[in-house]
Design an enzyme around this catalytic site. Sequence first.
Site, PDB file in Angstrom:
ATOM      1  N   ASP A  28      -4.314 -10.245  -7.108  1.00  0.00           N
ATOM      2  CA  ASP A  28      -5.132 -11.190  -6.522  1.00  0.00           C
ATOM      3  C   ASP A  28      -6.370 -10.706  -5.672  1.00  0.00           C
ATOM      4  O   ASP A  28      -6.883 -11.365  -4.786  1.00  0.00           O
ATOM      5  CB  ASP A  28      -4.342 -11.941  -5.364  1.00  0.00           C
ATOM      6  CG  ASP A  28      -3.629 -11.025  -4.448  1.00  0.00           C
ATOM      7  OD1 ASP A  28      -3.148  -9.837  -4.724  1.00  0.00           O
ATOM      8  OD2 ASP A  28      -3.784 -11.452  -3.085  1.00  0.00           O
ATOM      9  N   LYS A 141       0.349 -16.838  -1.560  1.00  0.00           N
ATOM     10  CA  LYS A 141       0.192 -15.573  -0.430  1.00  0.00           C
ATOM     11  C   LYS A 141      -0.903 -15.838   0.477  1.00  0.00           C
ATOM     12  O   LYS A 141      -1.770 -16.417   0.115  1.00  0.00           O
ATOM     13  CB  LYS A 141      -0.233 -14.235  -1.428  1.00  0.00           C
ATOM     14  CG  LYS A 141      -0.542 -13.177  -0.475  1.00  0.00           C
ATOM     15  CD  LYS A 141      -0.984 -11.957  -1.299  1.00  0.00           C
ATOM     16  CE  LYS A 141      -2.278 -11.397  -0.510  1.00  0.00           C
ATOM     17  NZ  LYS A 141      -2.709 -10.167  -1.114  1.00  0.00           N
ATOM     18  N   GLU A 183       2.756 -12.593   4.717  1.00  0.00           N
ATOM     19  CA  GLU A 183       2.383 -10.900   4.732  1.00  0.00           C
ATOM     20  C   GLU A 183       1.524 -10.620   6.004  1.00  0.00           C
ATOM     21  O   GLU A 183       0.394 -10.763   6.242  1.00  0.00           O
ATOM     22  CB  GLU A 183       1.421 -10.777   3.422  1.00  0.00           C
ATOM     23  CG  GLU A 183       0.987  -9.386   3.382  1.00  0.00           C
ATOM     24  CD  GLU A 183      -0.083  -9.215   2.185  1.00  0.00           C
ATOM     25  OE1 GLU A 183      -0.193 -10.056   1.153  1.00  0.00           O
ATOM     26  OE2 GLU A 183      -0.628  -8.033   2.200  1.00  0.00           O
ATOM     27  N   GLU A 185       0.270  -7.671   7.532  1.00  0.00           N
ATOM     28  CA  GLU A 185       0.162  -6.336   7.406  1.00  0.00           C
ATOM     29  C   GLU A 185      -0.159  -5.387   8.439  1.00  0.00           C
ATOM     30  O   GLU A 185      -1.210  -5.946   9.251  1.00  0.00           O
ATOM     31  CB  GLU A 185      -0.953  -6.093   6.103  1.00  0.00           C
ATOM     32  CG  GLU A 185      -1.515  -4.625   5.995  1.00  0.00           C
ATOM     33  CD  GLU A 185      -2.147  -4.295   4.585  1.00  0.00           C
ATOM     34  OE1 GLU A 185      -2.345  -5.067   3.913  1.00  0.00           O
ATOM     35  OE2 GLU A 185      -2.317  -3.236   4.349  1.00  0.00           O
ATOM     36  N   LYS A 225       6.148 -10.249   2.979  1.00  0.00           N
ATOM     37  CA  LYS A 225       5.793  -8.905   2.534  1.00  0.00           C
ATOM     38  C   LYS A 225       5.127  -8.115   3.492  1.00  0.00           C
ATOM     39  O   LYS A 225       4.022  -8.422   3.919  1.00  0.00           O
ATOM     40  CB  LYS A 225       4.617  -9.707   1.465  1.00  0.00           C
ATOM     41  CG  LYS A 225       3.628  -8.419   0.950  1.00  0.00           C
ATOM     42  CD  LYS A 225       2.721  -9.005  -0.129  1.00  0.00           C
ATOM     43  CE  LYS A 225       1.904  -7.938  -0.894  1.00  0.00           C
ATOM     44  NZ  LYS A 225       1.325  -8.260  -2.138  1.00  0.00           N
ATOM     45  N   SER A 298       5.812  -5.678  -3.954  1.00  0.00           N
ATOM     46  CA  SER A 298       4.776  -6.635  -4.337  1.00  0.00           C
ATOM     47  C   SER A 298       3.582  -5.705  -4.255  1.00  0.00           C
ATOM     48  O   SER A 298       2.739  -5.932  -3.409  1.00  0.00           O
ATOM     49  CB  SER A 298       4.763  -7.891  -3.454  1.00  0.00           C
ATOM     50  OG  SER A 298       3.768  -8.420  -3.518  1.00  0.00           O
ATOM     51  N   TYR A 357      -9.082  -7.163   1.190  1.00  0.00           N
ATOM     52  CA  TYR A 357      -8.587  -7.433   0.005  1.00  0.00           C
ATOM     53  C   TYR A 357      -9.137  -8.557  -0.761  1.00  0.00           C
ATOM     54  O   TYR A 357      -9.769  -9.224  -0.053  1.00  0.00           O
ATOM     55  CB  TYR A 357      -7.051  -7.921   0.118  1.00  0.00           C
ATOM     56  CG  TYR A 357      -6.035  -7.508  -1.119  1.00  0.00           C
ATOM     57  CD1 TYR A 357      -5.523  -8.209  -2.055  1.00  0.00           C
ATOM     58  CD2 TYR A 357      -5.962  -6.151  -1.394  1.00  0.00           C
ATOM     59  CE1 TYR A 357      -4.930  -8.006  -3.040  1.00  0.00           C
ATOM     60  CE2 TYR A 357      -5.162  -5.581  -2.361  1.00  0.00           C
ATOM     61  CZ  TYR A 357      -4.652  -6.572  -3.464  1.00  0.00           C
ATOM     62  OH  TYR A 357      -3.909  -6.022  -4.501  1.00  0.00           O
TER      63      TYR A 357
END
Length: 357
Positions: A28, A141, A183, A185, A225, A298, A357
Site C-alpha cells: 500500500d 489499514k 497499526e 508503529e 499491526k 504484514s 509510507y
Amino acid sequence: MALNYYKNELKENAQLLASKGKGILAVDESTKTVGKRLAGIGVENTEENRKAYRGMLFTTEGLGKYISGAILFEETLYQNHQDGESMVKKLNDLGIIPGIKVDKGLNPLPGGGDVETFCSGLDGLVERAAKYYEQGARFAKWRAVLQITNDGCPSKLSIQENAWGLARYARSVQESGLVPIIEPEILMDGDHTIEKTAEVQEEVIKQVYIACQANGVFLEGTLLKPSMTVNGADCPTKGDPMKVAEMTIRTKERCVPASVPGIVFLSGGLSEEAASVYLNNMNTNTLYRKALWNVSFSYGRALQHSCLKAWKGSDVEGGQKALIAIAQANSEASKGAYVAGSQPSSDEQLFVAGYTY
Ligand code: 13P
C-alpha cells in the site's frame, strides 16, 4: 447499515486474515513511496510501471498458500491488470483478501515534540470505507507513527491523539464492513535500548485498547499491526534475536486483549532475514506463550526487497520466484518452522531514518 449488521462477517474475515501459516502482503505504498522503490531498480514511477509491478505480484501462482490478504493503495484497488481483469479479481482468484490503506498520511502534531505527528483521514471515513467495500475490499489499514527521542517523545499528547485516532478509524471502518488493521508503529529511529522500546510500546498499546473500548470497537473483528520490540537503530547494543522475541511477546501479552484474533507485525526497516528469524523465534515452543492470538506478518519492505530486485522492471518469472520464496519463509516462521538461510533472503538493512509510507 452499521457495525451490528457486519459483526459476523468482520469476525470471519479477521479470522481468515489471521489463519495459521499465513500473513499479509503490504503493498500500500503511496505513489511517492513506491516511486522510491522503483527508483532503486532504475524504473520510472509511472502508472503503467506501478501496474506492471503490482500485477506481477498478484498473479504469483500459489501465493494464497502463504498470504491471506494484500493491503492496496487506492489506485490499485480501482486498477486493472495489463490483461484487462481487475487487480481485485486477480487477488480473489489466488484466495487472497484485498485490503485498503485508508489513512491520508501524517501531519505535524500541534503542541507535540518536533518529530511528532498525527494521522489524518477521519472525515467522511465511514462513507469512503463503504465505497471500498463495494469495490471488493474487506479490510483496512491506518498507520499511526510514534518516535522515541532523548527529549521525551513520544509525549502524552501524541500517545493520546494517535491512540484515539486509531480507535476512531477502527470503529468507522467497521461501520462499513471492513476489518481494521490497527497499526501503532514505533519507529526504530534513535539510540534507545530495547527496554525503553518495551516501556513505550506497552503504554501506547494499552492506550490504543482503552480508546477502542471507549469507541465500542468490536475487537474480534480487528487485527493489531505493531512493530517488534527492538532497540533503536543507533543503539550501541546489537539486537539478540531471542531477546527480541521474548520482549516482543512479553510486551504484547501485557496489553493486547485475548479477543484480538491476530497480531501481524510490520517489518519497520529490519532486513528480510531478521524479520523472518524474529518472527520464527516468537513462534517457537520454548517461549511458552500465554496468549492464543495468531502471531504472523504484514510486511512491506521485508517481503518485497528481493522481489523488486529480481523483477527489475520486466522479469516477471524472477520477481514471482523471489516473492513466493520469501512468502514461504515467513509462513514457516509464523509456525516456528523456519530454518534460517533455507530460502534466498537478504541481510541488507532496510531501515531509513524518518521513514514515511
Ligand atoms: P514495512 O514492513 O516495510 O515496515 O511496511 C509495513 C507497512 O504496512 C507500513 O505501514
